[in-house]
Design an enzyme around this catalytic site. Structure first.
Site, PDB file in Angstrom:
ATOM      1  N   SER A 157       1.246  -0.851   0.362  1.00 21.27           N
ATOM      2  CA  SER A 157       0.376   0.061  -0.358  1.00 21.27           C
ATOM      3  C   SER A 157       0.503   1.515  -0.101  1.00 21.27           C
ATOM      4  O   SER A 157       1.250   1.260   1.108  1.00 21.27           O
ATOM      5  CB  SER A 157      -1.260   0.031   1.356  1.00 21.27           C
ATOM      6  OG  SER A 157      -1.109   1.539   1.079  1.00 21.27           O
ATOM      7  N   GLY A 158       0.453   2.818  -0.755  1.00 23.30           N
ATOM      8  CA  GLY A 158       1.370   3.399  -0.886  1.00 23.30           C
ATOM      9  C   GLY A 158       1.089   4.053   0.375  1.00 23.30           C
ATOM     10  O   GLY A 158       2.532   4.658   1.265  1.00 23.30           O
ATOM     11  N   SER A 159      -0.252   4.604   0.616  1.00 24.98           N
ATOM     12  CA  SER A 159      -0.156   5.667   1.964  1.00 24.98           C
ATOM     13  C   SER A 159       0.332   4.843   3.007  1.00 24.98           C
ATOM     14  O   SER A 159       0.657   5.472   3.775  1.00 24.98           O
ATOM     15  CB  SER A 159      -1.602   5.848   1.541  1.00 24.98           C
ATOM     16  OG  SER A 159      -2.759   4.722   2.426  1.00 24.98           O
TER      17      SER A 159
ATOM     18  N   GLY B 293      -1.789   5.535  -2.859  1.00 23.14           N
ATOM     19  CA  GLY B 293      -0.912   4.979  -3.597  1.00 23.14           C
ATOM     20  C   GLY B 293      -1.231   3.501  -4.824  1.00 23.14           C
ATOM     21  O   GLY B 293      -0.580   4.188  -5.350  1.00 23.14           O
TER      22      GLY B 293
END
EC number: 5.1.1.8
Length: 361
Positions: free
Chosen positions: A91-93, A259
């Protein structure tokens, strides 16, 4: 007197999505890799995810990231991501929040200017670049997973919605990609409830019709994500902007554009031939927050042309806290959690003893 059980947390948000970084209170988990430790949590200790994403401790819109020892010597620390849909491998965030937390906690010493370090997710090593100004982490750039288009412009009939055209991208999870305007949305905040209802119906219909398999990971479960796409605006040479909204099944409209949602959009734009290496896309959420994705190149992986990319965003510190867990509380379910809890504020083995004071201040 009953034994006091606690978890140590650092809470942050990136684009409005709250990530709760668990820095202590969990015993060492079985498994030789971060992926194996994640699988142990999923199969034998899902209570940690349920506890922190449910009332009275949290809500489903949050995420949890557990710090664990890295198995690769290149990495500073590992992290396991937990969300309402389960255990995404990336996960980007969450990566932006985790990277910020390890800097703010002192686990990775913070330096002025640009600094690089490596984290280990269940998907593998993640290269991080942090920008620090006046002691504040102003931006984190992390690698997005190699992303590709599995299905392009398929059609499905969705009860209560009608015929829906969608594409499917993989960017750490499978995403249904839909045009917001075709479904009657402008992607404004007052549409949030209707967006959730629409996305829920579409995801349920796709899940009922078919499954998806990653070219190396195999079956990764039912489709968990949907990304509403607004029109793309070119604001400068090589720089694009688009309103976007990500839905996580079941029922969650993300506060940020996410993200992986941004990576999925880059993969789709690359598939359609509208991006060159170095081009950037800023995705803008219902709340006006955003991430910037950069398309850095592509390569062939089996039958798929994958888009390589990075995601840049900023995380904001919210809290450092000790969560007291009372297994006698009728609202707390400890059955799949108690066996991994550590009593007495002992830190997880991911964190050196000398960092304990700075983390608990």
């Amino acid at each position: 007197m009953s034994e006091e059980l606690t978890l140590q947390l650092i809470d942050l948000h990136a684009g409005g999505d709250v990530s709760r970084i668990v820095t202590g209170g969990i015993d060492p988990l079985p498994g030789n890799t971060v992926r194996e430790k994640m699988e142990y949590l999923r199969e034998d200790a899902d209570g940690l995810r349920q506890l922190l994403l449910s009332e009275p401790y949290g809500i489903p819109e949050m995420s949890v990231d557990l710090l664990v020892p890295a198995s690769d010597p290149e990495a500073e620390v590992g992290y396991i991501i937990m969300e309402v849909m389960g255990y995404p491998i990336y996960s980007g965030s969450n990566t932006i929040c985790t990277a910020t937390a390890v800097l703010e906690s002192g686990l990775v010493p913070k330096r002025e200017g640009h600094q690089r370090f490596i984290l280990e997710s269940a998907a593998g090593l993640v290269h991080i670049e942090a920008r620090v100004e006046n002691g504040v982490v102003e931006a984190i750039t992390c690698e997005g997973l190699p992303s590709y288009i599995d299905t392009y412009r398929a059609s499905i009939h969705v009860p209560s919605v009608g015929d829906v055209t969608y594409s499917v991208a993989y960017s750490g999870g499978f995403y249904a990609m839909v045009d917001a305007a075709e479904l009657g949305f402008s992607l404004n905040r007052d549409e949030e409830a209707r967006l959730a209802e629409c996305a829920h119906a579409i995801v349920e219909a796709i899940q009922a019709e078919r499954g998806f398999s990653h070219y190396t990971l195999g079956d990764v479960g039912p489709l968990p994500f949907l990304h509403f796409m607004g029109p793309v605006e070119q604001v400068a040479d090589g720089f694009f902007r688009s309103r976007s909204t990500t839905y996580v099944h079941p029922g969650v409209i993300c506060r940020s554009t996410t993200g992986t949602g941004t990576s999925a959009r880059l993969a789709l734009m690359h598939h359609e031939g509208t991006l060159q290496p170095g081009d950037k896309l800023e995705t803008v959420s219902l709340r006006g927050t955003g991430f910037i994705g950069e398309f850095t190149g592509s390569r062939q992986e089996g039958d798929h042309r994958v888009a390589e990319n990075t995601i840049t965003g900023k995380a904001h510190m919210l809290a450092r806290s000790d969560i007291v867990i009372n297994c006698n509380d009728p609202l707390v379910e400890c059955g799949s959690l108690h066996h991994i809890l550590t009593s007495g504020h002992r830190r997880t083995e991911a964190l050196p003893v000398e960092e304990e004071v700075s983390l608990s201040d």
